[in-house]
Design a protein around this motif. Structure first.
Motif, mmCIF file in Angstrom:
data_model
loop_
_atom_site.group_PDB
_atom_site.id
_atom_site.type_symbol
_atom_site.label_atom_id
_atom_site.label_comp_id
_atom_site.label_asym_id
_atom_site.label_seq_id
_atom_site.Cartn_x
_atom_site.Cartn_y
_atom_site.Cartn_z
ATOM 1 N N ALA A 1 0.864 -1.178 0.000
ATOM 2 C CA ALA A 1 0.000 0.000 0.000
ATOM 3 C C ALA A 1 0.898 1.225 0.000
ATOM 4 O O ALA A 1 1.716 1.399 0.894
ATOM 5 C CB ALA A 1 -0.912 0.010 1.219
ATOM 6 N N VAL A 2 0.752 2.045 -1.013
ATOM 7 C CA VAL A 2 1.518 3.281 -1.104
ATOM 8 C C VAL A 2 0.577 4.427 -0.754
ATOM 9 O O VAL A 2 -0.467 4.601 -1.382
ATOM 10 C CB VAL A 2 2.111 3.477 -2.520
ATOM 11 C CG1 VAL A 2 2.875 4.782 -2.600
ATOM 12 C CG2 VAL A 2 2.988 2.291 -2.890
ATOM 13 N N VAL A 3 0.974 5.189 0.269
ATOM 14 C CA VAL A 3 0.136 6.274 0.766
ATOM 15 C C VAL A 3 0.943 7.565 0.685
ATOM 16 O O VAL A 3 2.112 7.598 1.053
ATOM 17 C CB VAL A 3 -0.270 6.014 2.243
ATOM 18 C CG1 VAL A 3 -1.124 7.140 2.783
ATOM 19 C CG2 VAL A 3 -0.987 4.677 2.370
ATOM 20 N N GLU A 4 0.317 8.624 0.179
ATOM 21 C CA GLU A 4 0.992 9.923 0.169
ATOM 22 C C GLU A 4 -0.023 11.034 0.374
ATOM 23 O O GLU A 4 -1.225 10.823 0.246
ATOM 24 C CB GLU A 4 1.777 10.140 -1.114
ATOM 25 C CG GLU A 4 0.963 10.513 -2.311
ATOM 26 C CD GLU A 4 1.828 10.896 -3.509
ATOM 27 O OE1 GLU A 4 3.036 10.653 -3.503
ATOM 28 O OE2 GLU A 4 1.257 11.437 -4.461
ATOM 29 N N ARG A 5 0.503 12.213 0.705
ATOM 30 C CA ARG A 5 -0.352 13.389 0.849
ATOM 31 C C ARG A 5 -0.509 14.070 -0.510
ATOM 32 O O ARG A 5 0.453 14.200 -1.253
ATOM 33 C CB ARG A 5 0.258 14.382 1.820
ATOM 34 C CG ARG A 5 0.161 13.955 3.249
ATOM 35 C CD ARG A 5 0.251 15.179 4.146
ATOM 36 N NE ARG A 5 0.373 14.805 5.527
ATOM 37 C CZ ARG A 5 -0.645 14.507 6.313
ATOM 38 N NH1 ARG A 5 -1.861 14.526 5.849
ATOM 39 N NH2 ARG A 5 -0.442 14.187 7.568
ATOM 40 N N ASP A 6 -1.727 14.512 -0.798
ATOM 41 C CA ASP A 6 -1.926 15.278 -2.017
ATOM 42 C C ASP A 6 -1.643 16.756 -1.735
ATOM 43 O O ASP A 6 -1.211 17.114 -0.638
ATOM 44 C CB ASP A 6 -3.334 15.045 -2.595
ATOM 45 C CG ASP A 6 -4.452 15.529 -1.685
ATOM 46 O OD1 ASP A 6 -4.195 16.334 -0.754
ATOM 47 O OD2 ASP A 6 -5.595 15.107 -1.909
ATOM 48 N N ARG A 7 -1.885 17.609 -2.681
ATOM 49 C CA ARG A 7 -1.586 19.042 -2.521
ATOM 50 C C ARG A 7 -2.404 19.697 -1.422
ATOM 51 O O ARG A 7 -1.996 20.697 -0.852
ATOM 52 C CB ARG A 7 -1.799 19.768 -3.842
ATOM 53 C CG ARG A 7 -0.772 19.387 -4.860
ATOM 54 C CD ARG A 7 -0.951 20.156 -6.128
ATOM 55 N NE ARG A 7 0.109 19.777 -7.043
ATOM 56 C CZ ARG A 7 0.010 19.823 -8.335
ATOM 57 N NH1 ARG A 7 -1.083 20.252 -8.907
ATOM 58 N NH2 ARG A 7 1.021 19.445 -9.092
ATOM 59 N N ARG A 8 -3.575 19.143 -1.130
ATOM 60 C CA ARG A 8 -4.417 19.688 -0.050
ATOM 61 C C ARG A 8 -4.096 19.043 1.289
ATOM 62 O O ARG A 8 -4.818 19.227 2.241
ATOM 63 C CB ARG A 8 -5.889 19.486 -0.408
ATOM 64 C CG ARG A 8 -6.313 20.284 -1.628
ATOM 65 C CD ARG A 8 -7.798 20.146 -1.892
ATOM 66 N NE ARG A 8 -8.230 18.764 -1.869
ATOM 67 C CZ ARG A 8 -8.564 18.047 -2.942
ATOM 68 N NH1 ARG A 8 -8.524 18.598 -4.125
ATOM 69 N NH2 ARG A 8 -8.950 16.798 -2.838
ATOM 70 N N ARG A 9 -3.003 18.257 1.333
ATOM 71 C CA ARG A 9 -2.516 17.575 2.545
ATOM 72 C C ARG A 9 -3.425 16.430 2.982
ATOM 73 O O ARG A 9 -3.343 15.958 4.095
ATOM 74 C CB ARG A 9 -2.305 18.565 3.696
ATOM 75 C CG ARG A 9 -1.399 19.701 3.291
ATOM 76 C CD ARG A 9 -0.379 20.200 4.235
ATOM 77 N NE ARG A 9 -0.065 19.547 5.452
ATOM 78 C CZ ARG A 9 0.976 18.717 5.621
ATOM 79 N NH1 ARG A 9 1.771 18.436 4.634
ATOM 80 N NH2 ARG A 9 1.223 18.192 6.797
ATOM 81 N N ASN A 10 -4.273 15.926 2.087
ATOM 82 C CA ASN A 10 -5.086 14.749 2.375
ATOM 83 C C ASN A 10 -4.287 13.500 2.033
ATOM 84 O O ASN A 10 -3.554 13.487 1.042
ATOM 85 C CB ASN A 10 -6.378 14.752 1.547
ATOM 86 C CG ASN A 10 -7.265 15.912 1.919
ATOM 87 O OD1 ASN A 10 -7.463 16.204 3.094
ATOM 88 N ND2 ASN A 10 -7.781 16.593 0.914
ATOM 89 N N LEU A 11 -4.445 12.445 2.834
ATOM 90 C CA LEU A 11 -3.792 11.181 2.514
ATOM 91 C C LEU A 11 -4.594 10.450 1.469
ATOM 92 O O LEU A 11 -5.812 10.427 1.499
ATOM 93 C CB LEU A 11 -3.700 10.301 3.763
ATOM 94 C CG LEU A 11 -2.716 10.715 4.834
ATOM 95 C CD1 LEU A 11 -2.716 9.692 5.948
ATOM 96 C CD2 LEU A 11 -1.329 10.879 4.279
ATOM 97 N N GLN A 12 -3.879 9.816 0.547
ATOM 98 C CA GLN A 12 -4.557 8.975 -0.426
ATOM 99 C C GLN A 12 -3.723 7.732 -0.713
ATOM 100 O O GLN A 12 -2.498 7.779 -0.672
ATOM 101 C CB GLN A 12 -4.867 9.735 -1.701
ATOM 102 C CG GLN A 12 -3.723 10.470 -2.337
ATOM 103 C CD GLN A 12 -4.177 11.213 -3.567
ATOM 104 O OE1 GLN A 12 -4.886 10.653 -4.403
ATOM 105 N NE2 GLN A 12 -3.779 12.451 -3.698
ATOM 106 N N VAL A 13 -4.411 6.634 -0.936
ATOM 107 C CA VAL A 13 -3.758 5.381 -1.301
ATOM 108 C C VAL A 13 -3.590 5.388 -2.804
ATOM 109 O O VAL A 13 -4.545 5.574 -3.546
ATOM 110 C CB VAL A 13 -4.601 4.170 -0.842
ATOM 111 C CG1 VAL A 13 -3.936 2.873 -1.260
ATOM 112 C CG2 VAL A 13 -4.811 4.204 0.662
#
Length: 140
Positions: free
Chosen positions: A126-138
């Motif tokens: 599972a790769v998780v990162e923050r988007d530009r709005r600082r929300n986490l997404q898989v």
């Protein structure tokens, strides 16, 4: 990834070991089970961090998430309670060795399979990162 709170709870549930007054850790077999005091400790720690864990990692699945390949329920109600208490953005779990996407409220549950490549994607990761709005997404 900066500013991500990760909670981790190892072990599987067993009424014989998990629900005792004190954890039993006398031999290797007893150490594979988690104890309710460990879940309570994780909940307390999460509440000190603004009541939230961004990513929760557990071995077992929370209840209501998937079945075994034979169609039996395989999940754990105590982990459902933990997930609802700490409200992670992502709850990654394993145990059944096949993937099953699910949600618990706003929590995205990622059930990991055995690591292997498939035509669709790499399972077991599972790769998780923050988007530009600082929300986490898989991402996978």
């Amino acid at each position: 990834m900066a500013d991500v709170n990760v909670g981790f709870l190892s072990g599987i549930y067993s009424r014989k070991y998990s629900d005792t007054p004190e954890p039993k850790r006398n031999d290797a077999k007893q150490r594979i089970y988690r104890h309710r005091s460990e879940m309570e400790q994780l909940t307390r720690i999460a509440r000190r961090h603004h009541g939230r864990v961004d990513v929760l990692l557990t071995h077992d699945r929370p209840s209501g998430v998937g079945t075994s390949r034979e169609g039996r329920g395989v999940s754990d109600s105590t982990l459902r309670e933990l997930s609802e208490a700490v409200r992670p953005r992502v709850h990654a779990c394993g145990h059944m060795h096949h993937d099953h996407p699910a949600r618990i409220g706003a929590t995205q549950v990622v059930c990991l399979a055995k690591p292997r490549n498939t035509p669709r994607r790499v399972q077991g990761v599972a790769v998780v990162e923050r988007d530009r709005r600082r929300n986490l997404q898989v991402l996978n």
